[in-house]
Design a protein around this motif. Structure first.
Motif, PDB file in Angstrom:
ATOM      1  N   PRO A   8      11.673  41.520  34.629  1.00 30.94           N
ATOM      2  CA  PRO A   8      11.258  41.543  33.222  1.00 30.94           C
ATOM      3  C   PRO A   8      12.471  41.372  32.303  1.00 30.94           C
ATOM      4  N   ILE A   9      12.220  40.805  31.139  1.00 31.66           N
ATOM      5  CA  ILE A   9      13.277  40.626  30.141  1.00 31.66           C
ATOM      6  C   ILE A   9      12.874  41.338  28.854  1.00 31.66           C
ATOM      7  N   ARG A  10      13.849  41.633  28.019  1.00 34.43           N
ATOM      8  CA  ARG A  10      13.616  42.311  26.745  1.00 34.43           C
ATOM      9  C   ARG A  10      13.237  41.266  25.699  1.00 34.43           C
ATOM     10  N   MET A  11      12.073  41.465  25.077  1.00 35.85           N
ATOM     11  CA  MET A  11      11.598  40.530  24.065  1.00 35.85           C
ATOM     12  C   MET A  11      11.225  41.272  22.794  1.00 35.85           C
ATOM     13  N   ALA A  12      11.565  40.669  21.668  1.00 36.46           N
ATOM     14  CA  ALA A  12      11.212  41.232  20.358  1.00 36.46           C
ATOM     15  C   ALA A  12       9.717  41.063  20.126  1.00 36.46           C
ATOM     16  N   VAL A  13       9.128  42.006  19.394  1.00 34.18           N
ATOM     17  CA  VAL A  13       7.726  41.902  18.980  1.00 34.18           C
ATOM     18  C   VAL A  13       7.617  42.254  17.497  1.00 34.18           C
ATOM     19  N   GLY A  14       6.795  41.508  16.796  1.00 31.24           N
ATOM     20  CA  GLY A  14       6.499  41.789  15.401  1.00 31.24           C
ATOM     21  C   GLY A  14       7.564  41.326  14.427  1.00 31.24           C
ATOM     22  N   LEU A  15       7.110  40.678  13.349  1.00 29.56           N
ATOM     23  CA  LEU A  15       8.022  40.162  12.340  1.00 29.56           C
ATOM     24  C   LEU A  15       7.895  40.866  10.996  1.00 29.56           C
ATOM     25  N   THR A  16       7.038  41.876  10.881  1.00 36.75           N
ATOM     26  CA  THR A  16       6.791  42.461   9.561  1.00 36.75           C
ATOM     27  C   THR A  16       8.040  43.102   8.965  1.00 36.75           C
ATOM     28  N   ARG A  17       8.894  43.704   9.781  1.00 38.85           N
ATOM     29  CA  ARG A  17      10.108  44.351   9.269  1.00 38.85           C
ATOM     30  C   ARG A  17      11.137  43.334   8.783  1.00 38.85           C
ATOM     31  N   LEU A  18      11.060  42.102   9.291  1.00 36.33           N
ATOM     32  CA  LEU A  18      11.993  41.061   8.851  1.00 36.33           C
ATOM     33  C   LEU A  18      11.898  40.837   7.347  1.00 36.33           C
ATOM     34  N   HIS A  33       8.911  27.590   7.452  1.00 31.32           N
ATOM     35  CA  HIS A  33       9.621  26.998   8.594  1.00 31.32           C
ATOM     36  C   HIS A  33       9.008  27.452   9.918  1.00 31.32           C
ATOM     37  N   LEU A  34       8.712  28.739  10.004  1.00 29.93           N
ATOM     38  CA  LEU A  34       8.157  29.263  11.260  1.00 29.93           C
ATOM     39  C   LEU A  34       6.756  28.731  11.525  1.00 29.93           C
ATOM     40  N   ILE A  35       5.934  28.643  10.487  1.00 29.77           N
ATOM     41  CA  ILE A  35       4.577  28.103  10.671  1.00 29.77           C
ATOM     42  C   ILE A  35       4.638  26.634  11.071  1.00 29.77           C
ATOM     43  N   SER A  36       5.567  25.881  10.502  1.00 33.50           N
ATOM     44  CA  SER A  36       5.670  24.466  10.889  1.00 33.50           C
ATOM     45  C   SER A  36       6.160  24.326  12.333  1.00 33.50           C
ATOM     46  N   ARG A  37       6.967  25.263  12.802  1.00 29.39           N
ATOM     47  CA  ARG A  37       7.456  25.206  14.193  1.00 29.39           C
ATOM     48  C   ARG A  37       6.391  25.663  15.193  1.00 29.39           C
ATOM     49  N   TYR A  38       5.713  26.777  14.897  1.00 31.76           N
ATOM     50  CA  TYR A  38       4.799  27.389  15.872  1.00 31.76           C
ATOM     51  C   TYR A  38       3.324  27.085  15.630  1.00 31.76           C
ATOM     52  N   GLY A  39       2.982  26.666  14.429  1.00 28.90           N
ATOM     53  CA  GLY A  39       1.575  26.564  14.047  1.00 28.90           C
ATOM     54  C   GLY A  39       1.121  27.925  13.526  1.00 28.90           C
ATOM     55  N   ARG A  40       0.070  27.912  12.731  1.00 25.66           N
ATOM     56  CA  ARG A  40      -0.381  29.142  12.074  1.00 25.66           C
ATOM     57  C   ARG A  40      -0.811  30.213  13.074  1.00 25.66           C
ATOM     58  N   LYS A  41      -1.578  29.843  14.099  1.00 22.58           N
ATOM     59  CA  LYS A  41      -2.084  30.832  15.066  1.00 22.58           C
ATOM     60  C   LYS A  41      -0.942  31.526  15.806  1.00 22.58           C
ATOM     61  N   ARG A  42      -0.021  30.744  16.377  1.00 21.22           N
ATOM     62  CA  ARG A  42       1.081  31.331  17.132  1.00 21.22           C
ATOM     63  C   ARG A  42       1.998  32.146  16.212  1.00 21.22           C
ATOM     64  N   TYR A  43       2.232  31.632  14.973  1.00 23.37           N
ATOM     65  CA  TYR A  43       3.064  32.385  14.027  1.00 23.37           C
ATOM     66  C   TYR A  43       2.492  33.782  13.820  1.00 23.37           C
ATOM     67  N   TYR A  44       1.190  33.882  13.571  1.00 25.65           N
ATOM     68  CA  TYR A  44       0.596  35.197  13.324  1.00 25.65           C
ATOM     69  C   TYR A  44       0.556  36.061  14.584  1.00 25.65           C
ATOM     70  N   GLU A  45       0.483  35.459  15.752  1.00 21.63           N
ATOM     71  CA  GLU A  45       0.593  36.248  16.982  1.00 21.63           C
ATOM     72  C   GLU A  45       1.988  36.869  17.070  1.00 21.63           C
ATOM     73  N   TYR A  46       3.004  36.092  16.747  1.00 24.02           N
ATOM     74  CA  TYR A  46       4.368  36.631  16.720  1.00 24.02           C
ATOM     75  C   TYR A  46       4.513  37.659  15.598  1.00 24.02           C
ATOM     76  N   HIS A  47       4.032  37.332  14.428  1.00 24.66           N
ATOM     77  CA  HIS A  47       4.167  38.208  13.254  1.00 24.66           C
ATOM     78  C   HIS A  47       3.514  39.572  13.496  1.00 24.66           C
ATOM     79  N   ASN A  48       2.306  39.561  14.023  1.00 24.73           N
ATOM     80  CA  ASN A  48       1.559  40.805  14.240  1.00 24.73           C
ATOM     81  C   ASN A  48       1.973  41.544  15.505  1.00 24.73           C
ATOM     82  N   GLY A  49       2.778  40.924  16.348  1.00 24.88           N
ATOM     83  CA  GLY A  49       3.243  41.575  17.561  1.00 24.88           C
ATOM     84  C   GLY A  49       2.282  41.477  18.731  1.00 24.88           C
ATOM     85  N   THR A  50       1.269  40.623  18.632  1.00 25.86           N
ATOM     86  CA  THR A  50       0.344  40.467  19.760  1.00 25.86           C
ATOM     87  C   THR A  50       0.904  39.546  20.828  1.00 25.86           C
ATOM     88  N   ARG A  51       1.950  38.785  20.489  1.00 26.56           N
ATOM     89  CA  ARG A  51       2.642  37.927  21.450  1.00 26.56           C
ATOM     90  C   ARG A  51       4.134  38.200  21.312  1.00 26.56           C
TER      91      ARG A  51
END
Length: 85
Positions: A8-18, A33-51
């Motif tokens: 296993p590796i250490r991965m960051a979760v959630g972008l709200t504190r950023l 920039h992040l939405i254009s890179r990841y798309g809206r769905k993946r961005y919100y998965e990263y943002h909310n910490g579900t991915r």
């Protein structure tokens, strides 16, 4: 076929504190920039910490913030140990 590590590796979760201390104009540009890179769905998965953010994406976010003029250390919502599969 490439071999993937079973460690296993250490991965960051959630972008709200950023965004907590970020000026609104910078936040909108960064989010765009992040939405254009990841798309809206993946961005919100990263943002909310579900991915969890793979290390390469965490490094990209750190680089994007730095090149955008953000001088503080990025604060993610937390970290998890997970497999990068």
């Amino acid at each position: 076929m490439s071999h993937r590590s079973s460690e296993p590796i250490r991965m960051a979760v959630g972008l709200t504190r950023l965004y907590s201390d970020m000026p609104g104009r910078m936040e909108r540009a960064f989010k765009g920039h992040l939405i254009s890179r990841y798309g809206r769905k993946r961005y919100y998965e990263y943002h909310n910490g579900t991915r969890p953010l793979p290390p390469v994406e965490e490094a990209f976010i750190r680089h994007l913030l730095k090149t955008g003029g953000w001088t503080e250390e990025p604060q993610f919502d937390g970290y998890v140990e997970d497999f990068e599969w």
